[in-house]
Scaffold this motif. Structure first.
Motif, PDB file in Angstrom:
ATOM      1  N   GLU A 182      61.256  66.695  43.688  1.00  0.00           N
ATOM      2  CA  GLU A 182      62.376  67.535  44.132  1.00  0.00           C
ATOM      3  C   GLU A 182      61.901  68.950  44.446  1.00  0.00           C
ATOM      4  O   GLU A 182      62.353  69.551  45.422  1.00  0.00           O
ATOM      5  CB  GLU A 182      63.466  67.575  43.058  1.00  0.00           C
ATOM      6  N   GLU A 183      60.993  69.474  43.633  1.00  0.00           N
ATOM      7  CA  GLU A 183      60.438  70.809  43.896  1.00  0.00           C
ATOM      8  C   GLU A 183      59.704  70.837  45.241  1.00  0.00           C
ATOM      9  O   GLU A 183      59.876  71.770  46.029  1.00  0.00           O
ATOM     10  CB  GLU A 183      59.465  71.219  42.791  1.00  0.00           C
ATOM     11  N   ARG A 184      58.889  69.821  45.496  1.00  0.00           N
ATOM     12  CA  ARG A 184      58.148  69.775  46.760  1.00  0.00           C
ATOM     13  C   ARG A 184      59.098  69.660  47.943  1.00  0.00           C
ATOM     14  O   ARG A 184      58.918  70.317  48.975  1.00  0.00           O
ATOM     15  CB  ARG A 184      57.151  68.609  46.762  1.00  0.00           C
ATOM     16  N   ILE A 185      60.126  68.838  47.805  1.00  0.00           N
ATOM     17  CA  ILE A 185      61.101  68.693  48.883  1.00  0.00           C
ATOM     18  C   ILE A 185      61.824  70.014  49.120  1.00  0.00           C
ATOM     19  O   ILE A 185      62.012  70.443  50.268  1.00  0.00           O
ATOM     20  CB  ILE A 185      62.096  67.549  48.576  1.00  0.00           C
ATOM     21  N   ALA A 186      62.210  70.695  48.048  1.00  0.00           N
ATOM     22  CA  ALA A 186      62.895  71.983  48.179  1.00  0.00           C
ATOM     23  C   ALA A 186      61.994  73.011  48.861  1.00  0.00           C
ATOM     24  O   ALA A 186      62.445  73.777  49.717  1.00  0.00           O
ATOM     25  CB  ALA A 186      63.338  72.487  46.811  1.00  0.00           C
ATOM     26  N   GLU A 187      60.717  73.034  48.503  1.00  0.00           N
ATOM     27  CA  GLU A 187      59.770  73.958  49.141  1.00  0.00           C
ATOM     28  C   GLU A 187      59.633  73.645  50.628  1.00  0.00           C
ATOM     29  O   GLU A 187      59.593  74.557  51.462  1.00  0.00           O
ATOM     30  CB  GLU A 187      58.410  73.880  48.456  1.00  0.00           C
ATOM     31  N   ASN A 188      59.571  72.363  50.967  1.00  0.00           N
ATOM     32  CA  ASN A 188      59.468  71.972  52.379  1.00  0.00           C
ATOM     33  C   ASN A 188      60.707  72.383  53.154  1.00  0.00           C
ATOM     34  O   ASN A 188      60.615  72.858  54.292  1.00  0.00           O
ATOM     35  CB  ASN A 188      59.238  70.468  52.501  1.00  0.00           C
ATOM     36  N   ILE A 189      61.865  72.199  52.554  1.00  0.00           N
ATOM     37  CA  ILE A 189      63.115  72.583  53.220  1.00  0.00           C
ATOM     38  C   ILE A 189      63.152  74.086  53.420  1.00  0.00           C
ATOM     39  O   ILE A 189      63.518  74.571  54.498  1.00  0.00           O
ATOM     40  CB  ILE A 189      64.337  72.088  52.419  1.00  0.00           C
TER      41      ILE A 189
END
Length: 94
Positions: free
Chosen positions: A28-35
């Motif tokens: 979730e952290e990686r996805i949030a950073e990508n977004i």
């Protein structure tokens, strides 16, 4: 095993609940950073700045001086429009 793992490091069958929860949190952290990065790329100010920089690079040399071929093209366009206006205004009178 540590609790700080990705599910790709262990099989789901072998992972503890804590490991799976940590893996989900990290994803979730990686996805949030990508977004966040994507939103930053498409922000209107960023897009406008990028467009201005691209336009400047077409007209201005790296040292800040205008490109001669662009000046000549602009001057030619102005003269062409002026000639067209003069030519059309002369036809209406005659």
């Amino acid at each position: 095993m540590t609790d700080n793992v990705y599910t790709s490091d262990v099989t789901v069958d072998q992972a503890t609940t804590a490991q799976l929860a940590e893996s989900i949190r990290l994803r979730e952290e990686r996805i949030a950073e990508n977004i966040d990065e994507l939103v930053g790329r498409i922000h209107p100010k960023v897009l406008a700045t990028r467009a201005v920089n691209k336009a400047k690079s077409q007209v201005v040399e790296e040292d800040g001086s205008p490109k001669p071929e662009i000046i000549a093209l602009g001057a030619g366009a102005v003269l062409g429009v002026a000639a067209l206006v003069v030519g059309l205004s002369g036809r209406k009178r005659g």
